[in-house]
Design an enzyme around this catalytic site. Sequence first.
Site, short mmCIF file in Angstrom:
data_model
loop_
_atom_site.label_atom_id
_atom_site.label_comp_id
_atom_site.label_asym_id
_atom_site.label_seq_id
_atom_site.Cartn_x
_atom_site.Cartn_y
_atom_site.Cartn_z
N LYS A 179 119.37 21.34 113.38
CA LYS A 179 119.16 20.37 112.29
C LYS A 179 120.47 20.09 111.55
O LYS A 179 121.18 21.02 111.17
CB LYS A 179 118.11 20.89 111.33
CG LYS A 179 116.76 21.18 111.98
CD LYS A 179 115.77 21.79 111.00
CE LYS A 179 116.25 23.13 110.47
NZ LYS A 179 115.21 23.82 109.68
N THR A 212 115.29 18.23 97.81
CA THR A 212 115.18 18.58 99.23
C THR A 212 114.65 20.00 99.42
O THR A 212 114.80 20.57 100.50
CB THR A 212 116.54 18.44 99.92
OG1 THR A 212 117.51 19.23 99.21
CG2 THR A 212 117.00 16.98 99.94
N GLY A 214 112.46 22.81 100.48
CA GLY A 214 111.39 22.95 101.47
C GLY A 214 111.51 22.04 102.67
O GLY A 214 110.57 21.92 103.46
N THR A 215 112.67 21.40 102.87
CA THR A 215 112.81 20.48 104.00
C THR A 215 112.67 21.21 105.33
O THR A 215 112.00 20.73 106.25
CB THR A 215 114.16 19.74 103.96
OG1 THR A 215 115.21 20.69 103.75
CG2 THR A 215 114.19 18.71 102.85
N GLY A 216 113.32 22.37 105.47
CA GLY A 216 113.24 23.11 106.73
C GLY A 216 111.84 23.59 107.02
O GLY A 216 111.36 23.48 108.17
N CYS A 217 111.16 24.10 106.00
CA CYS A 217 109.77 24.54 106.17
C CYS A 217 108.89 23.38 106.58
O CYS A 217 108.06 23.49 107.50
CB CYS A 217 109.24 25.14 104.86
SG CYS A 217 110.22 26.48 104.18
#
Length: 271
Positions: A179, A212, A214-217
Amino acid sequence: MGANSKIPTALTIAGSDSSGGAGIQADLKTFSALGVYGASAITAITAQNTRKVERVEALPKGMVQQQILTVLHDLSVDAIKIGMVLSANIVQEIAEAIRNYQGYVVLDPVMIAKSGDPLLDEEAIESIRTLLLPRADLITPNLPEVAVLSKNQQTGNTDQALSQGHVLRELGAKAVLVKGGHGKNSTCTDWLIVNKQSPIKLTSPRINTRNTHGTGCTYSAAIAAYLAKSEALVDAVTHAHNYLARAIQSADQLSIGSGHGPVHHFHEFWQ
């Protein structure tokens, strides 16, 4: 959906975020927004808000494994998403609990909170490399995480990070999504590495917002949700990429907290 149709079901194994923007809370919101029933196994409790993580406590020994096994013994789980694992002991519990699981496993190797607070020690990172990475159908590291897991220097160049992603494939991950959210270019670039295919490039304009959290979760949970709905991996990643982009675009509408606010998981339903 007919009365006898099976509802797609996903299990998230992750930490609890008391501010509701990341971890278990973000995963369950994502599952719900995408029409998937969500179950959960909590690895740790955090005291955090949009500015910082003040405290992290692991659950008692054996509790993570018992949560997972109890859910799997009763629910028909189509996909599992693994997020923050906190310690090597918890990694071992997860690996043992899902040893005979036949569905999809998406691993988001959470190492650092949005606030910059570390969430893993070196022993836990090594356990992820040896126990969970080979078990994953897809691992979704960001630029700092792919560097740590591949034992390389962090780069802001997503093309260089692509080569680090190939290292994770060699370590046993069936597919890798590198990512590019931590990059500096005006375009955010992700690379999907799948066996026997050329890497697939996914791009979105970089959105100027600090919200942003919590974007990865959210990204990995969305992938798990689409996999639970029987989508092919490439389609699931593509649809999750687009869902996250819209959630970030709508994030400023929420105005939650004074730090890094959450993305808008329910942007398609309410403003």
